[in-house]
Design a protein around this motif. Structure first.
Motif, PDB file in Angstrom:
ATOM      1  N   PRO A   1      -5.292   2.517  -2.077  1.00 19.28           N
ATOM      2  CA  PRO A   1      -4.097   2.933  -2.830  1.00 19.28           C
ATOM      3  C   PRO A   1      -3.002   1.873  -2.727  1.00 19.28           C
ATOM      4  O   PRO A   1      -2.500   1.605  -1.636  1.00 19.28           O
ATOM      5  CB  PRO A   1      -3.674   4.236  -2.134  1.00 19.28           C
TER       6      PRO A   1
ATOM      7  N   THR B   1       0.639  -0.141  -4.299  1.00 24.73           N
ATOM      8  CA  THR B   1       1.908   0.078  -4.986  1.00 24.73           C
ATOM      9  C   THR B   1       2.050  -0.941  -6.117  1.00 24.73           C
ATOM     10  O   THR B   1       1.222  -1.841  -6.286  1.00 24.73           O
ATOM     11  CB  THR B   1       3.081  -0.077  -4.007  1.00 24.73           C
TER      12      THR B   1
ATOM     13  N   GLY C   1       2.448   6.803   2.229  1.00 17.05           N
ATOM     14  CA  GLY C   1       1.978   8.140   2.567  1.00 17.05           C
ATOM     15  C   GLY C   1       0.514   8.172   2.961  1.00 17.05           C
ATOM     16  O   GLY C   1       0.087   9.066   3.700  1.00 17.05           O
ATOM     17  N   TRP C   2      -0.241   7.210   2.505  1.00 13.28           N
ATOM     18  CA  TRP C   2      -1.653   7.104   2.877  1.00 13.28           C
ATOM     19  C   TRP C   2      -1.857   6.126   4.030  1.00 13.28           C
ATOM     20  O   TRP C   2      -2.630   6.386   4.960  1.00 13.28           O
ATOM     21  CB  TRP C   2      -2.460   6.650   1.666  1.00 13.28           C
ATOM     22  N   ALA C   3      -1.138   5.003   4.012  1.00 12.37           N
ATOM     23  CA  ALA C   3      -1.397   3.931   4.977  1.00 12.37           C
ATOM     24  C   ALA C   3      -0.869   4.260   6.363  1.00 12.37           C
ATOM     25  O   ALA C   3      -1.549   3.982   7.361  1.00 12.37           O
ATOM     26  CB  ALA C   3      -0.766   2.632   4.471  1.00 12.37           C
ATOM     27  N   ASP C   4       0.328   4.839   6.465  1.00 11.67           N
ATOM     28  CA  ASP C   4       0.915   5.074   7.788  1.00 11.67           C
ATOM     29  C   ASP C   4       0.090   6.033   8.637  1.00 11.67           C
ATOM     30  O   ASP C   4      -0.173   5.737   9.819  1.00 11.67           O
ATOM     31  CB  ASP C   4       2.354   5.580   7.640  1.00 11.67           C
TER      32      ASP C   4
ATOM     33  N   LEU D   1      -3.121   6.666   8.404  1.00  8.67           N
ATOM     34  CA  LEU D   1      -4.393   6.010   8.722  1.00  8.67           C
ATOM     35  C   LEU D   1      -4.203   4.943   9.794  1.00  8.67           C
ATOM     36  O   LEU D   1      -5.038   4.801  10.700  1.00  8.67           O
ATOM     37  CB  LEU D   1      -4.982   5.391   7.451  1.00  8.67           C
TER      38      LEU D   1
ATOM     39  N   ALA E   1     -11.848   8.637   5.839  1.00  4.74           N
ATOM     40  CA  ALA E   1     -10.791   7.838   5.209  1.00  4.74           C
ATOM     41  C   ALA E   1     -11.209   6.376   5.109  1.00  4.74           C
ATOM     42  O   ALA E   1     -10.922   5.704   4.102  1.00  4.74           O
ATOM     43  CB  ALA E   1      -9.495   7.972   6.011  1.00  4.74           C
TER      44      ALA E   1
ATOM     45  N   LEU F   1     -11.764   3.876   1.977  1.00  8.69           N
ATOM     46  CA  LEU F   1     -11.131   2.561   1.970  1.00  8.69           C
ATOM     47  C   LEU F   1     -12.127   1.457   1.609  1.00  8.69           C
ATOM     48  O   LEU F   1     -11.747   0.427   1.057  1.00  8.69           O
ATOM     49  CB  LEU F   1     -10.527   2.282   3.347  1.00  8.69           C
TER      50      LEU F   1
ATOM     51  N   THR G   1       0.833  -1.200   0.000  1.00  8.22           N
ATOM     52  CA  THR G   1       0.000   0.000   0.000  1.00  8.22           C
ATOM     53  C   THR G   1       0.868   1.250   0.000  1.00  8.22           C
ATOM     54  O   THR G   1       2.040   1.210   0.387  1.00  8.22           O
ATOM     55  CB  THR G   1      -0.929   0.019   1.233  1.00  8.22           C
ATOM     56  N   ASP G   2       0.284   2.336  -0.411  1.00 12.53           N
ATOM     57  CA  ASP G   2       0.984   3.615  -0.451  1.00 12.53           C
ATOM     58  C   ASP G   2       1.322   4.051   0.968  1.00 12.53           C
ATOM     59  O   ASP G   2       0.414   4.299   1.770  1.00 12.53           O
ATOM     60  CB  ASP G   2       0.091   4.653  -1.133  1.00 12.53           C
TER      61      ASP G   2
END
Length: 405
Positions: free
Chosen positions: A209, A211, A89-92, A94, A200, A204, A86-87
């Motif tokens: 998002p 990779t 920048g988005w996952a951490d 959240l 968010a 989801l 996962t991205d």
């Protein structure tokens, strides 16, 4: 399009797309999917559960809180274990916010359960009959024979005298803590921070998002990531003093709680860490179940570490679930003992109250010891299949999951 492909592939494999309540999906379903589709499907289902819990709050606040905590933990754990898919920048962010949600909602439930546990233990201890003084008589005087012991009356002992006051003190302190936790939870649920988390999670539920690594086949990409979670658990369990814990009534937990060199907090920390890693391992297995031989009671179909105690038909998932329940009981007993120790530090309490609290504290530390003993015996027959241990380098992520309590 990817959503339709994912549902169709799972239907063709004859397996449920997502697993709830700790029931892992069949490994055969991974063959037709990419890693991103499997992880996305699991996250979609957990996000939908989170959103359903929000709508349930008006009808059943307790049930809604349980669903919110469970889904938040699973989403955060999945983003932790399969974070390379996962991205970041988005996952951490959240994952951090979901940990905050889970922790904020858990305190009230923990205080209520702790109070019920301690009051029940006090009632049990105070109801136990005291050991009567045995009149052995005078061996040199035949006219003074030994007398039979009188039936003991539990309400006459010193513990029963202070148990009522000790219970009232604990109820006053823990009820106040629960009230404050309830107010904090309501404030958190009404905050803009929580609404941002809910938004968010709503996104989801329909889109994750991913990779480029998520395009790889699930059967290739997911087992090393899940195996890393299992491997961390194995290492943490190996560092525990299982040899001492495997002997009943060794009093290590009680002595350490009273000694100045190793306090109960320091002694309990490795066990709490193992509990957190066990939860990560279980949630990782819900997404990508490890391959294991079918258990039929014979030693030939068991892992090298399973031991002779493996029961027929008992899967690795069942053993990990039992281990999780034991470590959860360990945490509850340890934190209950800490609550009793805090109550015992109250200024100017009566000696009988202090005595009752001391007996209750020792009882909870013995519960800690009993949980360690049961876990040590269970772990001897709980092994992670060797295929689950990662054979390729995996980029590690943050070792702790916020809100893992």
């Amino acid at each position: 399009m990817a959503q339709r492909h994912r549902d169709t592939a799972y239907a063709q494999a004859g397996q449920p797309a997502i697993v709830l309540d700790g029931k892992p999906a069949g490994a055969a379903a991974l063959g037709a999917l990419s890693a991103g589709e499997v992880v996305s499907g699991y996250l979609h289902e957990q996000a939908s559960t989170f959103l359903r819990a929000l709508s349930l709050r008006a009808e059943d606040e307790e049930a809604a809180g349980l669903l919110l905590r469970r889904s938040a933990r699973r989403i955060a754990a999945t983003l932790h274990t399969y974070g390379t898919l996962t991205d970041p920048g988005w996952a951490d962010p959240l994952r951090t916010e979901l940990g905050w949600v889970s922790t904020s909602l858990a305190h009230e439930h923990q205080y209520a359960a702790r109070l019920a546990r301690l009051l029940s233990a006090l009632h049990r201890l105070a109801s136990e009959p005291d050991q009567p003084a045995l009149d052995t008589g005078d061996p040199d005087n035949p006219d003074d024979p030994a007398l039979p012991a009188e039936p003991a009356i539990g309400t006459q002992g010193p513990l029963a005298v202070g148990a009522a006051r000790a219970g009232a003190l604990l109820e006053r302190q823990l009820t106040l803590a629960r009230t404050r936790a309830h107010s904090a939870a309501l404030q958190a649920l009404g905050s803009s921070r929580f609404h941002a988390v809910a938004d968010a999670v709503a996104v989801l539920a329909s889109e994750v998002p991913l990779t480029a690594a998520a395009d790889a086949p699930a059967a290739v990409r997911l087992p090393p990531l899940a195996g890393l979670a299992h491997h961390r658990l194995t290492e943490a369990a190996a560092a525990l003093p299982l040899a001492r814990a495997g002997h009943p009534y060794n009093a290590d937990a009680v002595r350490a709680a009273l000694g100045p060199e190793l306090t109960s907090d320091l002694q309990d920390a490795p066990w709490h860490q193992a509990r957190t890693l066990l939860r990560l391992s279980r949630y990782a297995a819900e997404v990508c179940p490890p391959d294991e031989p079918a258990a039929n009671g014979s030693d030939d179909n068991q892992g090298p570490d399973a031991g002779a105690g493996t029961r027929a038909g008992e899967s690795l998932h069942d053993r990990l679930k039992t281990a999780a329940r034991l470590l959860e009981g360990h945490r509850e007993a340890a934190e209950s003992a800490n609550a009793v120790a805090t109550a015992a530090r109250t200024p100017r309490i009566a000696p009988a109250t202090a005595y009752a609290l001391g007996v209750l504290h020792a009882d909870q530390r013995q519960e800690v010891e009993a949980a360690r003993f049961a876990f040590a015996r269970l772990w001897q027959r709980t092994s992670v299949p060797s295929a689950a241990v990662p054979a390729v380098p995996v980029v590690p992520v943050t070792p702790a999951v916020p809100g893992s309590r």
